[in-house]
Design a protein around this motif. Structure first.
Motif, short mmCIF file in Angstrom:
data_model
loop_
_atom_site.label_atom_id
_atom_site.label_comp_id
_atom_site.label_asym_id
_atom_site.label_seq_id
_atom_site.Cartn_x
_atom_site.Cartn_y
_atom_site.Cartn_z
N LEU A 1 122.99 35.70 -2.47
CA LEU A 1 122.57 36.05 -1.11
C LEU A 1 123.54 35.56 -0.04
CD1 LEU A 1 118.76 35.31 -1.41
CD2 LEU A 1 119.89 37.54 -1.35
N LEU A 2 124.39 34.61 -0.38
CA LEU A 2 125.37 34.10 0.58
C LEU A 2 126.69 34.87 0.53
CD1 LEU A 2 124.76 30.29 0.05
CD2 LEU A 2 123.82 31.77 1.84
N GLY A 3 126.78 35.83 -0.38
CA GLY A 3 127.99 36.63 -0.50
C GLY A 3 129.00 36.10 -1.49
N ASP A 4 128.72 34.95 -2.11
CA ASP A 4 129.61 34.42 -3.14
C ASP A 4 129.43 35.18 -4.44
OD1 ASP A 4 130.63 32.35 -1.53
OD2 ASP A 4 128.97 31.02 -2.05
N TRP A 5 130.45 35.17 -5.25
CA TRP A 5 130.37 35.75 -6.59
C TRP A 5 129.99 34.62 -7.54
CZ3 TRP A 5 130.33 40.77 -7.61
CH2 TRP A 5 130.78 41.63 -6.61
N ARG B 1 122.69 32.42 -32.86
CA ARG B 1 122.81 32.08 -31.45
C ARG B 1 123.10 33.31 -30.59
NH1 ARG B 1 121.42 27.46 -29.74
NH2 ARG B 1 123.01 27.44 -28.15
N THR B 2 122.70 33.25 -29.34
CA THR B 2 123.04 34.28 -28.36
C THR B 2 123.69 33.62 -27.15
OG1 THR B 2 120.94 34.21 -27.17
CG2 THR B 2 121.10 35.74 -29.03
N TYR B 3 124.51 34.37 -26.45
CA TYR B 3 125.21 33.85 -25.28
C TYR B 3 125.41 35.03 -24.33
CZ TYR B 3 128.74 31.19 -22.69
OH TYR B 3 129.43 30.52 -21.72
N SER B 4 125.01 34.86 -23.08
CA SER B 4 125.13 35.93 -22.10
C SER B 4 125.90 35.46 -20.88
CB SER B 4 123.74 36.41 -21.66
OG SER B 4 123.04 36.95 -22.73
N LEU B 5 126.66 36.39 -20.30
CA LEU B 5 127.40 36.15 -19.08
C LEU B 5 127.05 37.24 -18.08
CD1 LEU B 5 130.93 35.55 -20.64
CD2 LEU B 5 129.47 33.81 -19.59
N MET B 6 126.97 36.86 -16.82
CA MET B 6 126.75 37.86 -15.78
C MET B 6 127.51 37.44 -14.53
SD MET B 6 123.30 39.51 -14.13
CE MET B 6 122.77 38.10 -13.19
N LEU B 7 128.25 38.37 -13.97
CA LEU B 7 128.95 38.17 -12.70
C LEU B 7 128.26 39.03 -11.66
CD1 LEU B 7 131.35 37.16 -10.96
CD2 LEU B 7 132.65 39.13 -11.80
N SER B 8 127.75 38.39 -10.61
CA SER B 8 127.06 39.13 -9.55
C SER B 8 127.21 38.39 -8.24
CB SER B 8 125.57 39.31 -9.89
OG SER B 8 124.94 38.05 -9.97
N ARG B 9 126.80 39.04 -7.17
CA ARG B 9 126.84 38.42 -5.83
C ARG B 9 125.52 37.73 -5.56
NH1 ARG B 9 130.17 41.14 -1.01
NH2 ARG B 9 131.96 39.99 -1.68
N SER C 1 133.36 45.49 -7.99
CA SER C 1 132.06 46.08 -8.21
C SER C 1 131.01 45.32 -7.43
CB SER C 1 131.73 46.03 -9.70
OG SER C 1 130.41 46.47 -9.92
N ASP C 2 130.05 46.03 -6.86
CA ASP C 2 128.91 45.38 -6.22
C ASP C 2 127.74 45.27 -7.18
OD1 ASP C 2 130.05 44.76 -3.77
OD2 ASP C 2 129.62 46.74 -2.97
N SER C 3 127.81 45.95 -8.31
CA SER C 3 126.75 45.82 -9.31
C SER C 3 127.15 44.75 -10.32
CB SER C 3 126.50 47.16 -10.00
OG SER C 3 127.66 47.60 -10.63
N PRO C 4 126.18 44.06 -10.91
CA PRO C 4 126.49 42.98 -11.85
C PRO C 4 127.27 43.46 -13.07
CG PRO C 4 124.16 42.95 -11.24
CD PRO C 4 124.75 44.21 -10.70
N ILE C 5 128.13 42.59 -13.56
CA ILE C 5 128.84 42.84 -14.81
C ILE C 5 128.22 41.92 -15.85
CG2 ILE C 5 131.05 42.67 -16.00
CD1 ILE C 5 132.37 43.12 -13.25
N ARG C 6 127.74 42.49 -16.94
CA ARG C 6 127.06 41.70 -17.96
C ARG C 6 127.79 41.82 -19.30
NH1 ARG C 6 122.83 44.06 -14.97
NH2 ARG C 6 121.36 42.54 -14.18
N ARG C 7 127.83 40.71 -20.01
CA ARG C 7 128.36 40.67 -21.36
C ARG C 7 127.43 39.81 -22.20
NH1 ARG C 7 130.49 44.29 -19.55
NH2 ARG C 7 132.68 44.68 -19.22
N PHE D 1 135.72 38.06 -5.93
CA PHE D 1 135.41 38.82 -7.14
C PHE D 1 136.45 38.56 -8.22
CE2 PHE D 1 136.16 42.65 -9.67
CZ PHE D 1 134.91 42.82 -10.25
N GLU D 2 137.71 38.53 -7.83
CA GLU D 2 138.79 38.34 -8.79
C GLU D 2 138.68 37.00 -9.50
OE1 GLU D 2 139.20 39.41 -5.64
OE2 GLU D 2 139.71 41.49 -6.06
#
Length: 90
Positions: A39-43, A29-37, A16-22, A67-68
């Motif tokens: 500016l250097l192209g790293d995930w 308590r709250t806890y958030s995770l986000m996987l996104s790209r 996915s090129d769009s962020p994955i959020r959980r 991404f994997e």
């Protein structure tokens, strides 16, 4: 896309090129995770946490070459949160 097996949960995309959020919550308590790209192209997996009562919290991020690898890290972090009693929130 909604999972056809239970009609409720969403399957994680294989790429996915769009962020994955959980987002996870427990009593105070709250806890958030986000996987996104970045500016250097790293995930990047970004973690943020905080109190639902006060304004105290924090965050950190970690870059991955693929991404994997980022998705595996996000899944492992999500599993730990659930093992510690957090519930997945929408």
């Amino acid at each position: 896309m909604i999972d056809e097996v239970d009609g409720v949960t969403q399957a994680l995309p294989l790429h996915s090129d769009s962020p994955i959020r959980r987002r996870f919550v427990c009593a105070d308590r709250t806890y958030s995770l986000m996987l996104s790209r970045d500016l250097l192209g790293d995930w990047v997996v970004m973690q943020t946490w905080g109190s639902r009562i006060s304004k105290h919290g924090g965050g950190k991020s970690r870059a991955f070459a693929s991404f994997e690898a980022g998705l595996a890290a996000l899944s492992a972090l999500a599993r730990v949160r659930q093992e510690r009693g957090y519930q997945l929130a929408e």
